[in-house]
Design an enzyme around this catalytic site. Structure first.
Site, PDB file in Angstrom:
ATOM      1  N   ASP A 262      80.839  45.330  34.694  1.00 45.32           N
ATOM      2  CA  ASP A 262      82.275  45.104  34.799  1.00 45.32           C
ATOM      3  C   ASP A 262      82.468  44.012  35.858  1.00 45.32           C
ATOM      4  OD1 ASP A 262      84.995  45.155  34.600  1.00 45.32           O
ATOM      5  OD2 ASP A 262      85.201  47.320  34.765  1.00 45.32           O
TER       6      ASP A 262
HETATM    7  C1  BGC Z   1      88.161  45.788  34.018  1.00 45.52           C
HETATM    8  C2  BGC Z   1      87.501  45.607  32.674  1.00 45.52           C
HETATM    9  C3  BGC Z   1      87.757  44.222  32.146  1.00 45.52           C
HETATM   10  C4  BGC Z   1      87.272  43.218  33.170  1.00 45.52           C
HETATM   11  C5  BGC Z   1      87.434  41.783  32.729  1.00 45.52           C
HETATM   12  C6  BGC Z   1      87.837  44.666  34.975  1.00 45.52           C
HETATM   13  O1  BGC Z   1      88.613  44.739  36.126  1.00 45.52           O
HETATM   14  O2  BGC Z   1      87.756  47.023  34.565  1.00 45.52           O
HETATM   15  O3  BGC Z   1      87.954  46.580  31.785  1.00 45.52           O
HETATM   16  O4  BGC Z   1      87.120  44.061  30.918  1.00 45.52           O
HETATM   17  O5  BGC Z   1      88.005  43.406  34.361  1.00 45.52           O
HETATM   18  O6  BGC Z   1      88.728  41.361  32.734  1.00 45.52           O
END
Ligand code: BGC
Length: 732
Positions: A262
């Site tokens: 993530d």
């Molecule tokens: C979120 C993810 C997301 C990623 C990219 C993160 O803060 O937890 O779900 O895909 O950002 O934007």
């Protein structure tokens, strides 16, 4: 497409720096700040490295094609970059939020809608979406419950697989597909107290039984990527969790796709205090089997050093690079680095009639009718003069969090839609209040700009005056659309105070109130629902929200959603989910010493699976095909369902089981099947749902995944409160 051998040759021709570049994703800021000078900043401040594998959250076919061109000029081996994005519940045609999609109990429709999403996104140059999010969510305080399909493991597995199939189609090299990412692995929804990013500490049994199946369903459906989660489980951060990523995901489940972190979750192992620095974070991630690091530069800055000094085996890097090359190959990028980016086609299909119609259908099938006293809905001549009151009468932002087009500039407000359909004079409208009043103190600056005090009293008075003059009031109220989503944990799940005040002032002068509820989580709604005659929960419905609402309010179609998550009576009741384990002090047997709160009933305000229709259904003649089940057999529950009202409608027939005695305690009920059937007015249909021993499997006392012989109860009915059951014996 390249052959395996060609991919190997490509891998072998790469320098270590090239290889590490294939494992590094950069943020859009990096690219936008430097124009097309793309890259991650290296440790030599200021130097821009042009060697990386992907960027996220940049949009637009023309723009992406240009970036790809520029990137390839600097890439000696001509390995195209990947464009990834959070395409969560729609690309440009936005669907209802995933929690609402769960309420549709219609995975086939959701699959179709996601294939529309993929068609729009791939024509606009996207390669990978960070969806579906399949985290089980039992706590409505958690803002990201909005992105989940709810509290039930079985339902989540069906939606996980359907969404993956919708995005990816049969073959990722085909037009109209994008690669999907099942996230956030694992158990991110188990955050303590509903505070986002918080500790998850659940038993191995609950992890396996409740949380992991939805990720596995995505893997079984062939998902291309898995994203690790921010949280720790039992103290171990997911991004450095060998047991999760290698033992379970790769070895047990046979996942050979790409694992991505993530945003910064390699780096945040430092915050979890298990990595002392970025170098250790890089080591933990590569050892756990993480292929691509999103946005932080642990790999970029430290993998080389780790390999040079012999701490990390180059084999691990090679395996990861190979998985990334395989993903690019599967997507057809080596044949055409722009893939299906096509500005002309994007213009044609984005928001085309077919996709809009599907989005509207899903919005109707996701909306849940919570109450409908005196059949006040649908509205008709009998409703007399109607006024629409509340901040959501004139609000365009009906997408909810995690939509690509957050501002929703192209969607009409409910007032605009109704005026277009019925003319300017048919109904009266009053905003009544802003979404938030100044007393709504949040530790979040971004929520304050909407508060407006100067006009507060005047707006309320105008609305009250209007309510006095009409026969029926439709109140469009709900959460601020920014109150749910990432980092939107809440300790109170009531509607904003200013809207409660508005509701009460209207109620004082007019009792014929229909509430149209906008929300990104189950909310505490009892005080309002007790007074209103009807409550129609439309969640955040997306591009076609107001068209769908107009259809449902006036009976052109009926809402047919059933709750995918229970609505608690109040926050103190959380967690309140239907498939809880029995206790030794069951509340129904021992009044004084029951496992309950003494100050509130034990039942939620609205249970899982609940939802009304504009018609009524009667269930009868429930039978089981046998009273025993053998290892290779199956058993069918049959029930007759009669539409006893006067309009055709969907009914969602739900089947729950209870494993009466097992080596470990089993939930009082578990959903194991359902059918959403269209039944004509006055018609009776026979509905069959079949179970096999596989549906009865549990993690037994030794953590073996088995079906234990013994008695099983089968319940068939309208929602999770169904009482009537039949018994069969599993003989083994
Ligand atoms: C979120 C993810 C997301 C990623 C990219 C993160 O803060 O937890 O779900 O895909 O950002 O934007």
């Amino acid at each position: 497409m390249k052959t395996k051998q060609e991919l190997l040759e490509l891998l072998n021709s790469l320098s270590l720096e090239d290889k590490i570049g294939q494992l590094q994703q950069v943020s859009p800021v990096t690219i936008e700040a430097t124009g097309l000078e793309t890259g991650v900043p290296t440790q030599n401040n200021g130097e821009i490295k042009k060697n990386f594998t992907s960027v996220l959250n940049l949009f637009g076919a023309e723009k992406l094609m240009k970036i790809q061109d520029e990137y390839l000029k600097n890439n000696e081996h001509k390995i195209p970059m990947l464009f990834m994005a959070d395409i969560i519940h729609g690309y440009r045609t936005i669907m209802p939020i995933p929690l609402a999609q769960g309420c549709s109990f219609n995975p086939a429709l959701v699959e179709k809608c996601n294939s529309n999403v993929a068609a729009e996104a791939s024509a606009d140059g996207m390669h990978v979406t960070f969806a579906p999010m399949v985290d089980l969510a039992r706590d409505p305080r958690w803002g990201r419950i909005l992105e989940s399909t709810g509290e039930d493991t079985y339902l989540n597995t069906l939606f996980s697989a359907a969404m993956v199939r919708g995005f990816q189609g049969e073959d990722l090299s085909k037009d109209g597909t994008i690669a999907a990412t099942v996230k956030h692995f694992a158990a991110y929804g188990g955050a303590e107290g509903g505070r986002d990013y918080n500790t998850v500490d659940i038993s191995e049994r609950s992890l396996r039984q409740d949380y992991l199946p939805s990720y596995k369903a995505g893997v079984d459906a062939g998902v291309a990527l898995i994203m690790t989660s921010f949280n720790v489980i039992g103290g171990v951060p997911s991004t450095g969790n060998k047991k999760l990523l290698r033992d379970i995901l790769r070895d047990e489940w046979g996942f050979n796709g790409t694992i991505i972190t993530d945003w910064g979750s390699a780096n945040t192992m430092i915050s979890h205090s298990v990595a002392a620095n970025q170098k250790e974070a890089a080591r933990l991630s590569i050892e756990a089997g993480v292929d691509i690091e999103m946005c932080t530069p642990c790999y970029d800055r430290h993998l080389k050093e780790l390999i040079d000094e012999g701490t990390v085996d180059i084999k691990l890097v090679d395996e990861s690079v190979m998985r990334v090359l395989e993903l690019k190959n599967k997507l057809g990028l080596f044949d055409n680095p722009y893939r299906f980016a096509n500005p002309e086609k994007a213009k044609q299909i984005i928001g085309c009639d077919e996709f809009l119609a599907d989005a509207k259908e899903l919005a109707c099938q996701s909306s849940v009718l919570l109450k409908n006293e005196d059949n006040i809905l649908p509205l008709s001549e009998k409703s007399g003069k109607i006024a629409f009151i509340g901040p959501y009468t004139c609000e365009k932002r009906l997408n909810g969090a995690w939509s690509v087009l957050d501002k929703n500039e192209n969607s009409p407000t409910l007032e605009q839609t109704l005026k277009k359909r019925f003319g300017d004079k048919a109904f009266k409208f009053a905003e009544g209040s802003k979404l938030l009043g100044v007393e709504q103190y949040y530790q979040a600056e971004f929520l304050k700009y909407d508060m407006c005090e100067d006009t507060r009293e005047a707006k309320m008075k105008e609305a009250v005056k209007l309510a006095k003059k009409v026969d029926t009031v439709v109140m469009c109220i709900g959460e601020h659309y920014f109150e749910s989503g990432e980092a939107r944990g809440k300790a109170h799940i009531t509607l904003p105070d200013v809207q409660i005040e508005l509701f009460n002032r209207i109620y004082a002068v007019n009792k014929n109130i229909v509430v149209v509820l906008f929300n990104g989580r189950p909310v505490e709604i009892k005080n309002i629902a007790d007074k209103a005659k009807a409550v129609l929960d439309v969640w955040f419905g997306g591009t076609m929200a107001t068209e769908a609402i107009a259809d449902m309010l006036f009976g052109i179609t009926a809402p047919s959603g059933r709750l995918s998550a229970s609505f608690p009576l109040c926050v103190g009741q959380i967690p309140v989910y239907y498939n809880y384990l029995p206790t030794d002090h069951p509340v129904e047997n021992s009044f004084e010493f029951g496992s309950r709160h003494i100050d509130i009933p034990s039942e939620p305000c609205y249970p899982f699976g609940y939802g009304l229709s504009y018609t009524t259904f009667e269930y009868s003649d429930f039978t089981l095909s046998s009273d025993t089940l053998t290892k290779d057999g199956s058993i069918t529950a049959t029930v007759k369902v009669k539409n006893t009202g006067n309009r055709d409608s969907f009914e969602t027939v739900q089947l729950y089981i209870r494993d009466r005695f097992a080596s470990v305690s089993r939930p009082v009920k578990e959903l194991k099947g359902f059918k959403k059937v269209w039944i004509k007015a006055g018609e009776e249909v026979s509905v069959d749902i079949t179970l096999t021993p596989d549906d009865l499997r549990i993690y037994d006392i030794n953590m073996d995944y088995v079906t234990e012989p013994g008695d099983f109860y089968v319940f068939v009915g309208k929602d999770s409160t169904v009482k009537e059951y039949k018994v069969f014996k599993y003989l083994g």
